[in-house]
Write a protein that holds these residues in place. Structure first.
Motif, mmCIF file in Angstrom:
data_model
loop_
_atom_site.group_PDB
_atom_site.id
_atom_site.type_symbol
_atom_site.label_atom_id
_atom_site.label_comp_id
_atom_site.label_asym_id
_atom_site.label_seq_id
_atom_site.Cartn_x
_atom_site.Cartn_y
_atom_site.Cartn_z
ATOM 1 N N TRP A 149 0.841 -1.201 0.000
ATOM 2 C CA TRP A 149 0.000 0.000 0.000
ATOM 3 C C TRP A 149 0.875 1.251 0.000
ATOM 4 O O TRP A 149 0.617 2.195 -0.744
ATOM 5 N N THR A 159 -9.246 -7.852 -2.053
ATOM 6 C CA THR A 159 -8.773 -6.916 -1.024
ATOM 7 C C THR A 159 -8.769 -5.480 -1.527
ATOM 8 O O THR A 159 -8.071 -4.630 -0.984
ATOM 9 N N HIS A 197 -10.944 -3.135 -1.228
ATOM 10 C CA HIS A 197 -11.409 -2.138 -0.271
ATOM 11 C C HIS A 197 -10.370 -1.846 0.812
ATOM 12 O O HIS A 197 -10.382 -0.763 1.399
ATOM 13 N N TYR A 198 -9.467 -2.781 1.081
ATOM 14 C CA TYR A 198 -8.352 -2.479 1.974
ATOM 15 C C TYR A 198 -7.417 -1.462 1.312
ATOM 16 O O TYR A 198 -6.984 -0.487 1.939
ATOM 17 N N THR A 199 -7.098 -1.693 0.048
ATOM 18 C CA THR A 199 -6.181 -0.802 -0.655
ATOM 19 C C THR A 199 -6.777 0.582 -0.841
ATOM 20 O O THR A 199 -6.082 1.594 -0.672
ATOM 21 N N ALA A 241 -6.403 2.338 2.369
ATOM 22 C CA ALA A 241 -5.012 2.708 2.625
ATOM 23 C C ALA A 241 -4.613 3.941 1.821
ATOM 24 O O ALA A 241 -3.989 4.874 2.354
ATOM 25 N N ARG A 282 -17.293 -1.902 0.591
ATOM 26 C CA ARG A 282 -16.967 -3.265 1.017
ATOM 27 C C ARG A 282 -17.395 -4.251 -0.058
ATOM 28 O O ARG A 282 -18.421 -4.061 -0.726
ATOM 29 N N GLU A 291 -12.357 -3.488 8.421
ATOM 30 C CA GLU A 291 -11.273 -3.405 7.445
ATOM 31 C C GLU A 291 -10.689 -1.998 7.403
ATOM 32 O O GLU A 291 -9.458 -1.814 7.390
ATOM 33 N N VAL A 292 -11.556 -0.995 7.401
ATOM 34 C CA VAL A 292 -11.092 0.386 7.369
ATOM 35 C C VAL A 292 -10.383 0.738 8.680
ATOM 36 O O VAL A 292 -9.333 1.406 8.675
ATOM 37 N N TYR A 311 -8.782 -1.293 10.649
ATOM 38 C CA TYR A 311 -7.485 -1.970 10.641
ATOM 39 C C TYR A 311 -6.466 -1.183 9.818
ATOM 40 O O TYR A 311 -5.345 -0.922 10.259
ATOM 41 N N VAL A 312 -6.868 -0.782 8.619
ATOM 42 C CA VAL A 312 -5.959 -0.041 7.743
ATOM 43 C C VAL A 312 -5.578 1.297 8.374
ATOM 44 O O VAL A 312 -4.410 1.701 8.367
#
Length: 299
Positions: free
Chosen positions: A17, A43, A45-47, A50, A117, A257-258, A260-261
């Motif tokens: 990221w 993944t 939505h994680y990126t 980030a 998501r 998820e958000v 966590y990032v």
């Protein structure tokens, strides 16, 4: 076109990221007026989250992909890409995810990178905005409708964060979970923990001493809910109030998820637990809203 990696998206890591954010910043500095990031959907939505936290951008950054490969008659590749180009040429200078809005090949939705998501394993309209509406809808490569105010081109100067912390744990609460999971992460030197609690933000009471230990050792713990919609409120029930006393940080209405990032990004800036709390409780990219409306769940 620049190829940063050739990996499946499940193999993404926080360091990637950061590298992507720095490459995007270089492209913008070199004159790019919009950036499209092609990404695997698992993944994505994680990126997108980030990039939202690592970058302040004066131009649109659009993350897109495909649920079905380009060799299939039902592929969504073409429509997603054409509309992503439209989003990247628009005035919406935020990080967004542009994907199919329905099963039909007509309209794409541009979702906020911190409010989106993946909601289905295979549907082409798998990406949905959570507790919000999409920023915009696109058809034939053009913006057809926007739903809210947005950051416009050149409102912000380009900034990029230069560090990220990858030793952050994400722990989901469940009946019978052991407090040893918290102790394990502490003993292994994890710098922060994102807790995916039940309901309004709960874990079994017997886990409170281990969470207190984490706080005593300077490890920030952030509480989110495993419910898809709604927000954390640890003031309602006695267990939640004990978690507040154990210095749990509220994740408000961020998805796990958000959260966590964001914790990875916050710990990349500082290891001071009070400063991490301040960052986590500050709305940076639209990830925290003042109140949550039931209409998004009903829709």
């Amino acid at each position: 076109v620049k190829a940063l990696y050739n990996i499946l998206s499940e193999n993404m890591e926080p360091k990637y990221w950061l590298e992507a954010a720095k490459n995007i910043a270089d492209d913008i500095s070199s004159g790019s007026e919009g950036v499209i990031v092609a990404h695997g959907t698992d993944t994505m939505h994680y990126t997108s989250a980030a990039l939202s936290f690592l970058l302040e951008t004066p131009v649109p950054i659009v993350v897109t992909g495909a649920q079905r490969s380009s060799d299939r008659p039902s592929t969504d590749t073409h429509l997603n890409l054409i509309n992503s180009i439209g989003a990247a040429k628009s005035d919406i200078a935020e990080v967004g995810v542009c994907m199919h809005d329905s099963l039909n090949d007509d309209v794409c939705a541009l979702h906020s990178g911190v409010k989106v998501r993946k909601m289905h394993t295979s549907r082409r309209d798998t990406f949905r905005s959570i507790d919000s509406e999409p920023i915009a809808y696109l058809k034939d490569g053009e913006i057809k409708e926007t739903t809210r105010p947005y950051v416009k081109r050149n409102e912000k100067e380009l900034k990029v964060q230069d560090n990220i912390e990858d030793k952050v744990g994400l722990i989901k609460s469940y009946p019978g979970i052991s407090h040893e999971l918290i102790d394990y992460h502490i003993d292994k030197g994890y710098k922060g923990l994102l807790i995916e609690g039940t309901g309004l933000g709960h874990v079994p009471e017997y886990m409170v001493p281990s969470l207190e230990r984490a706080a005593d050792e300077g490890i920030p713990c952030v509480m989110t809910s495993q419910c898809i919609y709604g927000r954390v409120n640890m003031n309602v029930y006695s267990t939640g109030r004990k978690l507040i006393d154990a210095h749990l940080i509220s994740g408000e209405d961020m998805t796990p998820e958000v959260g966590y990032v964001k914790l990875c990004c916050a710990l990349g800036q500082t290891d001071d637990i009070d400063e991490v709390r301040r960052i986590m409780e500050t709305n940076i990219a639209g990830e925290i809203t003042d109140r949550t409306s039931a209409k998004y769940f009903l829709n």
